[in-house]
Design a protein around this motif. Structure first.
Motif, PDB file in Angstrom:
ATOM      1  N   GLY A  24       9.347  -1.014   3.423  1.00 54.36           N
ATOM      2  CA  GLY A  24       8.663  -2.140   4.039  1.00 54.36           C
ATOM      3  C   GLY A  24       8.128  -1.886   5.435  1.00 54.36           C
ATOM      4  O   GLY A  24       7.436  -2.727   5.996  1.00 54.36           O
ATOM      5  N   ASN A  25       8.428  -0.734   5.999  1.00 54.15           N
ATOM      6  CA  ASN A  25       7.945  -0.406   7.349  1.00 54.15           C
ATOM      7  C   ASN A  25       6.469  -0.031   7.255  1.00 54.15           C
ATOM      8  O   ASN A  25       6.106   1.010   6.717  1.00 54.15           O
ATOM      9  N   LYS A  26       5.621  -0.889   7.803  1.00 55.03           N
ATOM     10  CA  LYS A  26       4.180  -0.687   7.672  1.00 55.03           C
ATOM     11  C   LYS A  26       3.684   0.541   8.438  1.00 55.03           C
ATOM     12  O   LYS A  26       2.788   1.239   7.992  1.00 55.03           O
ATOM     13  N   SER A  27       4.282   0.810   9.581  1.00 60.20           N
ATOM     14  CA  SER A  27       3.898   2.003  10.354  1.00 60.20           C
ATOM     15  C   SER A  27       4.235   3.274   9.583  1.00 60.20           C
ATOM     16  O   SER A  27       3.456   4.221   9.544  1.00 60.20           O
ATOM     17  N   GLU A  28       5.405   3.292   8.950  1.00 56.82           N
ATOM     18  CA  GLU A  28       5.809   4.447   8.153  1.00 56.82           C
ATOM     19  C   GLU A  28       4.928   4.579   6.909  1.00 56.82           C
ATOM     20  O   GLU A  28       4.535   5.678   6.520  1.00 56.82           O
ATOM     21  N   ALA A  29       4.596   3.467   6.288  1.00 55.70           N
ATOM     22  CA  ALA A  29       3.702   3.490   5.125  1.00 55.70           C
ATOM     23  C   ALA A  29       2.345   4.061   5.522  1.00 55.70           C
ATOM     24  O   ALA A  29       1.754   4.853   4.781  1.00 55.70           O
ATOM     25  N   ALA A  30       1.872   3.680   6.699  1.00 51.98           N
ATOM     26  CA  ALA A  30       0.595   4.213   7.192  1.00 51.98           C
ATOM     27  C   ALA A  30       0.689   5.718   7.394  1.00 51.98           C
ATOM     28  O   ALA A  30      -0.227   6.460   7.046  1.00 51.98           O
ATOM     29  N   ARG A  31       1.811   6.184   7.934  1.00 52.40           N
ATOM     30  CA  ARG A  31       1.994   7.622   8.145  1.00 52.40           C
ATOM     31  C   ARG A  31       2.008   8.361   6.806  1.00 52.40           C
ATOM     32  O   ARG A  31       1.383   9.404   6.645  1.00 52.40           O
ATOM     33  N   ILE A  32       2.688   7.808   5.818  1.00 52.89           N
ATOM     34  CA  ILE A  32       2.755   8.422   4.489  1.00 52.89           C
ATOM     35  C   ILE A  32       1.354   8.571   3.904  1.00 52.89           C
ATOM     36  O   ILE A  32       1.025   9.605   3.329  1.00 52.89           O
ATOM     37  N   LEU A  33       0.537   7.541   4.082  1.00 55.32           N
ATOM     38  CA  LEU A  33      -0.817   7.568   3.523  1.00 55.32           C
ATOM     39  C   LEU A  33      -1.823   8.261   4.422  1.00 55.32           C
ATOM     40  O   LEU A  33      -2.963   8.491   4.023  1.00 55.32           O
ATOM     41  N   GLY A  34      -1.421   8.550   5.651  1.00 58.34           N
ATOM     42  CA  GLY A  34      -2.333   9.219   6.569  1.00 58.34           C
ATOM     43  C   GLY A  34      -3.429   8.299   7.079  1.00 58.34           C
ATOM     44  O   GLY A  34      -4.550   8.743   7.312  1.00 58.34           O
ATOM     45  N   VAL A  35      -3.080   7.013   7.229  1.00 57.66           N
ATOM     46  CA  VAL A  35      -4.051   6.034   7.734  1.00 57.66           C
ATOM     47  C   VAL A  35      -3.444   5.295   8.923  1.00 57.66           C
ATOM     48  O   VAL A  35      -2.264   5.419   9.222  1.00 57.66           O
ATOM     49  N   ASN A  36      -4.255   4.477   9.569  1.00 53.96           N
ATOM     50  CA  ASN A  36      -3.821   3.663  10.692  1.00 53.96           C
ATOM     51  C   ASN A  36      -3.002   2.480  10.185  1.00 53.96           C
ATOM     52  O   ASN A  36      -3.244   1.977   9.090  1.00 53.96           O
ATOM     53  N   ARG A  37      -2.067   2.004  11.012  1.00 57.60           N
ATOM     54  CA  ARG A  37      -1.231   0.863  10.648  1.00 57.60           C
ATOM     55  C   ARG A  37      -2.078  -0.371  10.342  1.00 57.60           C
ATOM     56  O   ARG A  37      -1.780  -1.134   9.415  1.00 57.60           O
ATOM     57  N   VAL A  38      -3.143  -0.560  11.075  1.00 54.70           N
ATOM     58  CA  VAL A  38      -4.038  -1.704  10.849  1.00 54.70           C
ATOM     59  C   VAL A  38      -4.662  -1.621   9.454  1.00 54.70           C
ATOM     60  O   VAL A  38      -4.861  -2.639   8.788  1.00 54.70           O
ATOM     61  N   THR A  39      -4.929  -0.408   8.995  1.00 57.26           N
ATOM     62  CA  THR A  39      -5.481  -0.222   7.651  1.00 57.26           C
ATOM     63  C   THR A  39      -4.498  -0.735   6.601  1.00 57.26           C
ATOM     64  O   THR A  39      -4.907  -1.374   5.620  1.00 57.26           O
ATOM     65  N   ILE A  40      -3.214  -0.471   6.804  1.00 58.20           N
ATOM     66  CA  ILE A  40      -2.189  -0.975   5.876  1.00 58.20           C
ATOM     67  C   ILE A  40      -2.223  -2.507   5.853  1.00 58.20           C
ATOM     68  O   ILE A  40      -2.223  -3.117   4.785  1.00 58.20           O
ATOM     69  N   TRP A  41      -2.271  -3.118   7.030  1.00 59.59           N
ATOM     70  CA  TRP A  41      -2.341  -4.578   7.110  1.00 59.59           C
ATOM     71  C   TRP A  41      -3.573  -5.099   6.375  1.00 59.59           C
ATOM     72  O   TRP A  41      -3.487  -6.073   5.618  1.00 59.59           O
ATOM     73  N   LYS A  69       8.183  -9.353  -1.748  1.00 57.47           N
ATOM     74  CA  LYS A  69       8.099  -9.324  -3.218  1.00 57.47           C
ATOM     75  C   LYS A  69       8.044  -7.886  -3.723  1.00 57.47           C
ATOM     76  O   LYS A  69       8.655  -7.557  -4.744  1.00 57.47           O
ATOM     77  N   THR A  70       7.296  -7.050  -3.017  1.00 51.79           N
ATOM     78  CA  THR A  70       7.168  -5.648  -3.428  1.00 51.79           C
ATOM     79  C   THR A  70       8.513  -4.953  -3.401  1.00 51.79           C
ATOM     80  O   THR A  70       8.856  -4.201  -4.309  1.00 51.79           O
ATOM     81  N   LEU A  71       9.304  -5.196  -2.368  1.00 55.88           N
ATOM     82  CA  LEU A  71      10.612  -4.547  -2.248  1.00 55.88           C
ATOM     83  C   LEU A  71      11.638  -5.114  -3.212  1.00 55.88           C
ATOM     84  O   LEU A  71      12.604  -4.441  -3.545  1.00 55.88           O
ATOM     85  N   GLN A  72      11.451  -6.322  -3.683  1.00 53.94           N
ATOM     86  CA  GLN A  72      12.391  -6.928  -4.627  1.00 53.94           C
ATOM     87  C   GLN A  72      12.185  -6.467  -6.054  1.00 53.94           C
ATOM     88  O   GLN A  72      13.075  -6.573  -6.876  1.00 53.94           O
ATOM     89  N   THR A  73      11.011  -5.908  -6.359  1.00 55.08           N
ATOM     90  CA  THR A  73      10.747  -5.491  -7.747  1.00 55.08           C
ATOM     91  C   THR A  73      11.455  -4.226  -8.071  1.00 55.08           C
ATOM     92  O   THR A  73      11.866  -3.478  -7.269  1.00 55.08           O
TER      93      THR A  73
END
Length: 132
Positions: free
Chosen positions: A99-116, A128-132
């Motif tokens: 659920g860490n958006k900054s870490e998700a951005a790093r994984i995808l190689g994009v900016n945190r704002v892009t994740i948002w 909801k995503t983490l509960q599935t």
């Protein structure tokens, strides 16, 4: 690419690591690499820290690669066939990053704002995503 990064890391660290075992290479081949080349490089850097010498094996790989099926199964259970590859990649990254958006951005190689922006575009709810 793997061999290129291993040679580069070997020169930089001086560690006598010669490559990947066939099992580790199979895990690399089976992984979807949502973060593309940056994630590949990061995974090898991680393995270089863990491994002492010889070949990189499965236990030297980051958990998201070792437990690839867990993240993929979680995402696939919450997606429909109409979902785009981009939405899938964002959801996989969010699950891997817990659920860490900054870490998700790093994984995808994009900016945190892009994740948002992608979360808003696809209506992704982190809870909801983490509960599935």
């Amino acid at each position: 690419l793997v061999q290129y990064f291993i040679q580069r890391l070997r020169r930089a660290t001086g560690k006598p690591i010669s490559g990947l075992t066939s099992n580790a290479m199979q895990q690399f081949m089976d992984y979807s690499w949502p973060g593309n080349i940056r994630e590949l490089k990061s995974a090898l850097e991680y393995a270089f820290v863990i491994a002492e010498s010889g070949q990189i094996d499965s236990e030297h790989l980051p958990m998201q690669i070792q437990n690839r099926t867990t993240a993929v199964d979680l995402v696939s259970s919450s997606l429909t066939s109409a979902d785009s590859p981009e939405k899938t990649a964002v959801m996989e990254a969010l699950i891997k990053a817990r659920g860490n958006k900054s870490e998700a951005a790093r994984i995808l190689g994009v900016n945190r704002v892009t994740i948002w922006n992608r979360m808003k575009k696809y209506g992704i709810d982190v809870k909801k995503t983490l509960q599935t």
